[in-house]
Design a protein around this motif. Structure first.
Motif, PDB file in Angstrom:
ATOM      1  N   GLU A 201     -10.436  -6.023   7.491  1.00 18.01           N
ATOM      2  CA  GLU A 201     -10.894  -6.444   7.472  1.00 18.01           C
ATOM      3  C   GLU A 201     -10.129  -7.954   7.690  1.00 18.01           C
ATOM      4  O   GLU A 201     -10.367  -8.612   8.841  1.00 18.01           O
ATOM      5  N   SER A 202      -9.085  -8.008   6.533  1.00 11.28           N
ATOM      6  CA  SER A 202      -8.153  -9.526   6.814  1.00 11.28           C
ATOM      7  C   SER A 202      -6.506  -8.754   6.133  1.00 11.28           C
ATOM      8  O   SER A 202      -7.051  -8.008   5.280  1.00 11.28           O
ATOM      9  N   PHE A 203      -5.437  -9.434   6.371  1.00 11.85           N
ATOM     10  CA  PHE A 203      -4.400  -9.378   5.768  1.00 11.85           C
ATOM     11  C   PHE A 203      -4.176 -10.472   5.253  1.00 11.85           C
ATOM     12  O   PHE A 203      -2.967 -10.823   4.957  1.00 11.85           O
ATOM     13  N   ALA A 204      -5.327 -11.370   5.023  1.00 14.94           N
ATOM     14  CA  ALA A 204      -5.143 -13.074   4.706  1.00 14.94           C
ATOM     15  C   ALA A 204      -3.992 -12.872   3.124  1.00 14.94           C
ATOM     16  O   ALA A 204      -3.601 -13.580   3.353  1.00 14.94           O
ATOM     17  N   VAL A 205      -4.097 -11.612   2.812  1.00 19.04           N
ATOM     18  CA  VAL A 205      -4.075 -11.682   1.082  1.00 19.04           C
ATOM     19  C   VAL A 205      -3.471 -10.825   0.980  1.00 19.04           C
ATOM     20  O   VAL A 205      -2.999  -9.891   1.200  1.00 19.04           O
ATOM     21  N   ASP A 206      -1.613 -11.674   0.630  1.00 19.43           N
ATOM     22  CA  ASP A 206      -0.706 -10.247   1.100  1.00 19.43           C
ATOM     23  C   ASP A 206      -0.112 -10.009  -0.829  1.00 19.43           C
ATOM     24  O   ASP A 206      -0.730  -9.909  -1.567  1.00 19.43           O
ATOM     25  N   HIS A 207       1.553  -9.461  -0.518  1.00 16.59           N
ATOM     26  CA  HIS A 207       1.135  -9.182  -2.421  1.00 16.59           C
ATOM     27  C   HIS A 207       2.731  -9.012  -2.348  1.00 16.59           C
ATOM     28  O   HIS A 207       3.582  -8.201  -3.229  1.00 16.59           O
ATOM     29  N   SER A 208       2.424 -10.573  -2.727  1.00 23.97           N
ATOM     30  CA  SER A 208       3.587 -11.210  -3.358  1.00 23.97           C
ATOM     31  C   SER A 208       3.386 -11.033  -4.694  1.00 23.97           C
ATOM     32  O   SER A 208       4.690 -11.664  -5.223  1.00 23.97           O
ATOM     33  N   ARG A 209       3.006 -10.357  -5.535  1.00 24.63           N
ATOM     34  CA  ARG A 209       2.951 -10.354  -6.686  1.00 24.63           C
ATOM     35  C   ARG A 209       2.270  -9.173  -7.252  1.00 24.63           C
ATOM     36  O   ARG A 209       1.829  -8.220  -6.854  1.00 24.63           O
ATOM     37  N   ARG A 210       2.708  -8.642  -8.649  1.00 26.42           N
ATOM     38  CA  ARG A 210       1.940  -7.384  -9.352  1.00 26.42           C
ATOM     39  C   ARG A 210       0.860  -8.120  -9.921  1.00 26.42           C
ATOM     40  O   ARG A 210      -0.346  -9.366  -9.844  1.00 26.42           O
ATOM     41  N   GLY A 211       0.313  -7.311  -9.789  1.00 28.61           N
ATOM     42  CA  GLY A 211      -1.028  -6.973 -10.177  1.00 28.61           C
ATOM     43  C   GLY A 211      -2.483  -6.867  -8.705  1.00 28.61           C
ATOM     44  O   GLY A 211      -2.898  -7.652  -9.080  1.00 28.61           O
ATOM     45  N   THR A 212      -1.223  -6.660  -7.647  1.00 32.25           N
ATOM     46  CA  THR A 212      -2.766  -7.441  -6.500  1.00 32.25           C
ATOM     47  C   THR A 212      -3.578  -5.890  -6.557  1.00 32.25           C
ATOM     48  O   THR A 212      -3.110  -4.794  -6.879  1.00 32.25           O
ATOM     49  N   ILE A 213      -4.151  -6.361  -5.913  1.00 31.61           N
ATOM     50  CA  ILE A 213      -5.707  -4.871  -6.175  1.00 31.61           C
ATOM     51  C   ILE A 213      -6.199  -4.589  -4.291  1.00 31.61           C
ATOM     52  O   ILE A 213      -5.727  -5.935  -3.665  1.00 31.61           O
ATOM     53  N   GLY A 214      -5.673  -3.458  -3.544  1.00 22.58           N
ATOM     54  CA  GLY A 214      -5.965  -3.951  -2.676  1.00 22.58           C
ATOM     55  C   GLY A 214      -6.824  -2.487  -2.182  1.00 22.58           C
ATOM     56  O   GLY A 214      -6.543  -1.207  -3.080  1.00 22.58           O
ATOM     57  N   MET A 215      -7.239  -1.700  -0.739  1.00 23.01           N
ATOM     58  CA  MET A 215      -7.503  -0.143   0.136  1.00 23.01           C
ATOM     59  C   MET A 215      -7.134   0.248  -0.170  1.00 23.01           C
ATOM     60  O   MET A 215      -5.886  -0.447   1.123  1.00 23.01           O
ATOM     61  N   ALA A 216      -6.630   1.422  -0.714  1.00 25.69           N
ATOM     62  CA  ALA A 216      -5.691   3.085  -0.177  1.00 25.69           C
ATOM     63  C   ALA A 216      -6.555   3.225   1.358  1.00 25.69           C
ATOM     64  O   ALA A 216      -7.782   2.977   1.690  1.00 25.69           O
ATOM     65  N   ASN A 217      -5.918   3.466   2.388  1.00 25.40           N
ATOM     66  CA  ASN A 217      -5.914   4.503   3.075  1.00 25.40           C
ATOM     67  C   ASN A 217      -5.584   5.542   3.993  1.00 25.40           C
ATOM     68  O   ASN A 217      -4.617   5.654   3.221  1.00 25.40           O
ATOM     69  N   ASP A 218      -5.971   6.194   5.317  1.00 30.23           N
ATOM     70  CA  ASP A 218      -5.229   7.249   6.376  1.00 30.23           C
ATOM     71  C   ASP A 218      -4.934   6.750   6.767  1.00 30.23           C
ATOM     72  O   ASP A 218      -4.870   7.732   7.909  1.00 30.23           O
ATOM     73  N   GLY A 219      -4.114   5.190   6.499  1.00 33.65           N
ATOM     74  CA  GLY A 219      -4.449   4.837   8.963  1.00 33.65           C
ATOM     75  C   GLY A 219      -4.880   3.639   9.024  1.00 33.65           C
ATOM     76  O   GLY A 219      -5.752   3.126   8.099  1.00 33.65           O
ATOM     77  N   PRO A 220      -4.656   3.173  10.030  1.00 31.61           N
ATOM     78  CA  PRO A 220      -5.270   1.747  10.164  1.00 31.61           C
ATOM     79  C   PRO A 220      -6.889   2.118  10.274  1.00 31.61           C
ATOM     80  O   PRO A 220      -7.039   2.507  10.853  1.00 31.61           O
ATOM     81  N   HIS A 221      -8.285   1.199   9.992  1.00 33.65           N
ATOM     82  CA  HIS A 221      -9.123   0.994   9.876  1.00 33.65           C
ATOM     83  C   HIS A 221      -9.923   2.073   9.403  1.00 33.65           C
ATOM     84  O   HIS A 221     -11.528   3.026   9.666  1.00 33.65           O
ATOM     85  N   THR A 222      -9.263   2.587   8.361  1.00 30.18           N
ATOM     86  CA  THR A 222     -10.472   4.480   7.179  1.00 30.18           C
ATOM     87  C   THR A 222     -10.251   3.869   5.810  1.00 30.18           C
ATOM     88  O   THR A 222     -10.072   4.910   4.684  1.00 30.18           O
ATOM     89  N   ASN A 223     -10.278   2.762   4.773  1.00 31.29           N
ATOM     90  CA  ASN A 223     -11.083   2.055   4.030  1.00 31.29           C
ATOM     91  C   ASN A 223     -12.860   2.417   3.543  1.00 31.29           C
ATOM     92  O   ASN A 223     -12.835   2.943   4.755  1.00 31.29           O
ATOM     93  N   GLY A 224     -11.993   3.272   3.029  1.00 34.29           N
ATOM     94  CA  GLY A 224     -13.524   4.128   2.156  1.00 34.29           C
ATOM     95  C   GLY A 224     -13.621   3.441   0.686  1.00 34.29           C
ATOM     96  O   GLY A 224     -14.062   1.966   0.229  1.00 34.29           O
ATOM     97  N   SER A 225     -13.534   3.784   0.153  1.00 33.14           N
ATOM     98  CA  SER A 225     -13.462   3.955  -1.946  1.00 33.14           C
ATOM     99  C   SER A 225     -11.767   3.464  -2.438  1.00 33.14           C
ATOM    100  O   SER A 225     -12.317   3.026  -3.723  1.00 33.14           O
ATOM    101  N   GLN A 226     -11.447   4.281  -1.985  1.00 37.61           N
ATOM    102  CA  GLN A 226      -9.827   4.594  -2.624  1.00 37.61           C
ATOM    103  C   GLN A 226      -9.300   3.115  -2.474  1.00 37.61           C
ATOM    104  O   GLN A 226      -9.080   2.051  -1.609  1.00 37.61           O
TER     105      GLN A 226
END
Length: 290
Positions: A201-226
């Motif tokens: 959906e968006s890459f506006a939130v970066d991973h610049s800090r500890r404790g970032t929560i994000g969507m694990a995927n199996d490649g582009p556009h494969t977001n689910g529950s993980q």
């Protein structure tokens, strides 16, 4: 003169210093230029670590929850700031400690219950032993569909669609912890709440800090529950994984007040059982009155 106040939002000493500088501003508007920074637990820890590197010995052993500066010079904690205010301006604070405790509780409760914020928490346990709680702010304005998908799993009462009692199946030392496969508990499945998968959906939130929560995927556009939670900054994840929130507080573990839930997570190897209990927004804290 420029007066800077940095402190933890939920700490009463911070509110004591904050109210003191506000009083000085009212009584001496031409003399005081204030900057007050109310920080979450995570932001405070990061700020203090940075300042320790910058100022070296001046704050190396600093243990208070508020720190004050005047014209860039370290004054000290809240009590030391009141001493400075009395010496410079004759200001005396007669308010009792319960007043500031109530003010801190109210401010923190208002922060957590702000309708413009999506605040969630994860209660985690290992081998049936509670490890603590992590509180996150999710950025629904930047990634609304991603946040909605994640929150749906947290609030779901459907046994086949919920994170409750699910497993954190992957722990990467100095990297991240991963969970969200409520189907096989192995990481093999990742299904969105309302369908198969959904796009980045968006890459506006970066991973610049500890404790970032994000969507694990199996490649582009494969977001689910993980999902994953990082233990360290991980800028290499930018543009590859959709981050949608940051940890704002990691409460101490019941058995070790010096060890936060994030630290406990990083030290334990799988299988890592996680219980997630959610309330959105978090119920208002009990506010003491005087």
């Amino acid at each position: 003169m420029e007066v800077e106040i940095f402190g933890q939002l939920k700490n009463q000493d911070f509110h004591m210093a904050k109210l003191a500088v506000e009083t000085l501003c009212r009584e001496h508007p031409e003399a005081i230029k204030p900057e007050v920074h109310a920080l979450t637990d995570t932001d405070w820890a990061e700020f203090l670590e940075k300042r320790k590197k910058e100022l070296q010995g001046e704050v190396w052993g600093f243990k208070a929850n508020v720190i004050t500066f005047v014209d860039g010079n370290l004054i000290g904690d809240g009590d030391q700031f009141l001493v400075w205010a009395k010496e410079k301006f004759g200001m005396v604070d007669f308010r009792p400690p319960p007043f500031y405790e109530a003010l801190a509780n109210q401010s923190y409760a208002e922060y957590l219950s702000n309708p413009d914020k999506e605040i969630v928490y994860l209660d985690i346990a290992h081998d049936k032993k509670p490890l603590g709680r992590m509180i996150f702010e999710l950025f629904k304005s930047l990634a609304p569909a991603t946040v909605e998908n994640f929150v749906s799993f947290l609030t779901s009462r459907l046994e086949h669609k919920t994170f409750k009692d699910s497993v954190l199946h992957r722990v990467i030392k100095n990297g991240w912890v991963q969970g969200g496969d409520f189907i096989t508990s192995s990481g093999a499945q990742s299904v969105a709440f309302n369908g198969d998968t959904f796009p980045d959906e968006s890459f506006a939130v970066d991973h610049s800090r500890r404790g970032t929560i994000g969507m694990a995927n199996d490649g582009p556009h494969t977001n689910g529950s993980q999902f994953y939670i990082t233990f360290t900054p991980a800028q290499w994840m930018n543009k590859k994984y959709v981050a949608f929130g940051y940890i704002i507080e990691g409460e101490s573990t019941p058995n070790n007040p010096m060890k936060t839930a994030m630290v406990a997570l990083s030290l334990i190897m799988p299988p890592f059982y996680m219980v997630l209990i959610i309330s959105i927004p978090i119920p208002s804290l009990q506010v003491n009155t005087i």
